[in-house]
Design an enzyme around this catalytic site. Structure first.
Site, PDB file in Angstrom:
ATOM      1  CG  ASP A  15      34.744  44.401  40.858  1.00 29.68           C
ATOM      2  OD1 ASP A  15      36.231  43.708  40.367  1.00 29.68           O
ATOM      3  OD2 ASP A  15      34.458  44.870  40.046  1.00 29.68           O
ATOM      4  CB  SER A  16      37.500  48.385  40.919  1.00 25.77           C
ATOM      5  OG  SER A  16      37.643  47.184  39.920  1.00 25.77           O
ATOM      6  CB  CYS A  78      38.802  43.650  42.490  1.00 27.03           C
ATOM      7  SG  CYS A  78      40.129  44.633  41.171  1.00 27.03           S
ATOM      8  CD  GLU A 158      34.933  48.109  32.232  1.00 28.17           C
ATOM      9  OE1 GLU A 158      34.384  49.874  31.702  1.00 28.17           O
ATOM     10  OE2 GLU A 158      34.886  47.521  33.556  1.00 28.17           O
ATOM     11  CB  CYS A 193      41.607  40.458  35.010  1.00 25.83           C
ATOM     12  SG  CYS A 193      41.448  42.657  35.299  1.00 25.83           S
ATOM     13  CG  HIS A 195      37.242  43.332  33.273  1.00 23.16           C
ATOM     14  ND1 HIS A 195      37.246  43.408  34.411  1.00 23.16           N
ATOM     15  CD2 HIS A 195      37.086  44.467  32.665  1.00 23.16           C
ATOM     16  CE1 HIS A 195      36.278  44.803  35.064  1.00 23.16           C
ATOM     17  NE2 HIS A 195      35.986  45.169  33.866  1.00 23.16           N
TER      18      HIS A 195
HETATM   19  N1  DGL Z   1      38.305  43.951  38.545  1.00 24.66           N
HETATM   20  C1  DGL Z   1      39.809  44.815  38.228  1.00 24.66           C
HETATM   21  C2  DGL Z   1      40.436  43.493  38.285  1.00 24.66           C
HETATM   22  O1  DGL Z   1      40.021  42.497  38.555  1.00 24.66           O
HETATM   23  C3  DGL Z   1      39.560  45.475  36.948  1.00 24.66           C
HETATM   24  C4  DGL Z   1      38.977  46.291  36.617  1.00 24.66           C
HETATM   25  C5  DGL Z   1      39.903  47.795  36.753  1.00 24.66           C
HETATM   26  O2  DGL Z   1      41.395  47.637  37.315  1.00 24.66           O
HETATM   27  O3  DGL Z   1      39.573  48.078  38.307  1.00 24.66           O
HETATM   28  O4  DGL Z   1      41.936  43.254  38.449  1.00 24.66           O
END
Ligand code: DGL
Length: 279
Positions: A15-16, A78, A158, A193, A195
């Site tokens: 993941d990012s 991600c 976050e 996403c 989040h």
């Molecule tokens: N993990 C990213 C997503 O699911 C969200 C956070 C980011 O922009 O890195 O798109």
């Protein structure tokens, strides 16, 4: 190093940052005997506002790091990375199984929708790239898909502001227009996403009780389970082998990842559990 196919090798989850811990939690729940290595590229977070070119480059570097640790499969938790980099990852690492969240999420949305009108929300890069729109159209060409980037939701999750006036106002501003056009309003919303599941309550309040909300974490875990079974890669159920090992790797900010990540994983994380790596 070539990836090992042995069933007792770990599964790499990428993941990012910390958002993919929502997907890791679903994977651990469905695959309790599997060891996992989770890599959050916190040094370069967020991916959602970056160009596709940069996201692909970051993903290829991260995948190399996980493959060097001998993973038997890769789950791209991600949404932005899945939407933008999945073809490049699959091409570079074939025959290693690479699973993204977009295809399982699209399939779940089609299964959920009764009127064929589906709304997708995600980061700027996810929505701009159109991967969800294409995945849904491939599975059901008659589906009508509307999509909207909800970039502020990432910061709210976050910050821990998943409830309350600011989150409610953001949800209203983003979602009310998407769900306005009666009688052609979507009946299904895809949380595209990592989040967004944290903002479930404020999202639900705007879209109403009748709308179905699809979160790709559980469907991605189910898809991973089926793929491992089909390829003979499932780790055998061993008596006394629980909990299976989990390694957490980040590229920056161990303390921040520990303090924020717990909300996404659903249990506290201590800094001692986290290894800082460079890509
Ligand atoms: N993990 C990213 C997503 O699911 C969200 C956070 C980011 O922009 O890195 O798109």
């Amino acid at each position: 190093m070539a990836a090992s196919a042995a069933p007792d090798r770990p599964i790499g989850v990428f993941d990012s940052g910390m958002g993919g811990l929502t997907v890791l939690a679903a994977l651990q729940a469905q695959l309790p005997f599997e060891p996992f290595i989770y890599l959050g590229d916190t040094a370069r977070l967020p991916y959602g506002t970056k160009t596709a070119q940069s996201v692909v480059r970051y993903c290829l570097q991260a995948a190399d790091a996980l493959i060097d640790r001998g993973v038997k499969a890769l789950v791209i938790a991600c949404n932005t990375a899945s939407a933008v980099a999945l073809p490049a990852l699959r091409e570079r690492h074939a025959p290693l199984p690479v699973i993204g969240v977009v295809e399982p999420g699209a399939a779940a949305a089609i299964a959920a929708s009764r009127n064929g009108r589906i709304a997708v929300i995600g980061t700027e890069a996810t929505v701009r790239g159109g991967a969800y729109q294409r995945a849904i159209a491939t599975l059901q060409p008659t589906a009508k898909v509307s999509a909207r980037a909800c970039q502020v939701f990432v910061a709210l999750a976050e910050e821990g502001w998943s409830e309350g006036a600011v989150a409610q106002a953001a949800a209203q501003a983003y979602l009310a227009p998407l769900f306005a056009p009666e009688p052609a309003a979507p009946d299904t919303l895809v949380l595209g996403c990592t989040h967004f599941p944290l903002l479930y309550n404020v999202i639900r309040a705007v879209v109403g009780d009748a709308a179905r909300i699809v979160d790709s974490a559980a469907t991605t875990a189910a898809a991973t389970h089926s793929m491992l079974r089909a390829q003979g890669l499932l780790r055998p159920r061993l008596e006394g082998a629980l909990p299976a090992p989990l390694s957490l790797l980040v590229t920056d900010g161990v303390a921040r990842f520990a303090s924020i990540g717990g909300r996404f994983l659903g249990r506290p994380i201590t800094p001692a559990e986290i290894e800082l790596i460079d890509l």
